[in-house]
Motif scaffolding. Structure first.
Motif, PDB file in Angstrom:
ATOM      1  N   THR A   7       0.869  -1.175   0.000  1.00 51.05           N
ATOM      2  CA  THR A   7       0.000   0.000   0.000  1.00 51.05           C
ATOM      3  C   THR A   7       0.902   1.220   0.000  1.00 51.05           C
ATOM      4  OG1 THR A   7      -1.699  -1.170   1.249  1.00 51.05           O
ATOM      5  CG2 THR A   7      -1.821   1.211   1.251  1.00 51.05           C
ATOM      6  N   PRO A   8       0.791   2.131  -0.938  1.00 51.32           N
ATOM      7  CA  PRO A   8      -0.134   2.052  -2.080  1.00 51.32           C
ATOM      8  C   PRO A   8       0.288   0.947  -3.050  1.00 51.32           C
ATOM      9  CG  PRO A   8       1.335   3.932  -2.349  1.00 51.32           C
ATOM     10  CD  PRO A   8       1.639   3.326  -1.000  1.00 51.32           C
ATOM     11  N   ILE A   9      -0.660   0.515  -3.833  1.00 48.60           N
ATOM     12  CA  ILE A   9      -0.442  -0.573  -4.783  1.00 48.60           C
ATOM     13  C   ILE A   9       0.312  -0.024  -5.991  1.00 48.60           C
ATOM     14  CG2 ILE A   9      -1.559  -2.323  -6.215  1.00 48.60           C
ATOM     15  CD1 ILE A   9      -3.968  -1.982  -4.200  1.00 48.60           C
ATOM     16  N   PRO A  10       1.503  -0.532  -6.255  1.00 47.55           N
ATOM     17  CA  PRO A  10       2.283  -0.012  -7.373  1.00 47.55           C
ATOM     18  C   PRO A  10       1.741  -0.467  -8.727  1.00 47.55           C
ATOM     19  CG  PRO A  10       3.426  -1.845  -6.389  1.00 47.55           C
ATOM     20  CD  PRO A  10       2.200  -1.592  -5.534  1.00 47.55           C
ATOM     21  N   SER A  11       2.000   0.348  -9.717  1.00 47.92           N
ATOM     22  CA  SER A  11       1.634  -0.009 -11.077  1.00 47.92           C
ATOM     23  C   SER A  11       2.484  -1.188 -11.537  1.00 47.92           C
ATOM     24  CB  SER A  11       1.880   1.180 -12.009  1.00 47.92           C
ATOM     25  OG  SER A  11       1.749   0.794 -13.360  1.00 47.92           O
ATOM     26  N   PRO A  12       1.915  -2.082 -12.319  1.00 51.50           N
ATOM     27  CA  PRO A  12       2.682  -3.192 -12.861  1.00 51.50           C
ATOM     28  C   PRO A  12       3.549  -2.797 -14.063  1.00 51.50           C
ATOM     29  CG  PRO A  12       0.349  -3.476 -13.338  1.00 51.50           C
ATOM     30  CD  PRO A  12       0.480  -2.230 -12.534  1.00 51.50           C
TER      31      PRO A  12
END
Length: 64
Positions: A7-12
């Motif tokens: 968190t935060p969720i990173p971009s792939p």
């Protein structure tokens, strides 16, 4: 730790941005164009769902 658990969720995104016509997926991150476009405004639940799809696709896509 798996990125989808952060968190935060990173971009792939890994900056290999090329759509593969045969699969409709980005060669770098294995997302569809709709998933890529939606990422910026997606909820955490939606981002985790996209990551789950990426993980599923990783097991199916021979070129990745």
């Amino acid at each position: 730790m798996d990125p989808e658990l952060l968190t935060p969720i990173p971009s792939p995104c890994i900056n290999i941005c090329q759509m593969v016509p045969e699969t409709g997926l980005c060669q770098g991150c294995l997302r569809t164009i709709d998933e890529i476009c939606a990422w910026g405004t997606a909820s955490d639940d939606d981002k985790r769902a996209i990551w789950a799809e990426i993980r599923r696709r990783e097991g199916e896509i021979a070129w990745k």
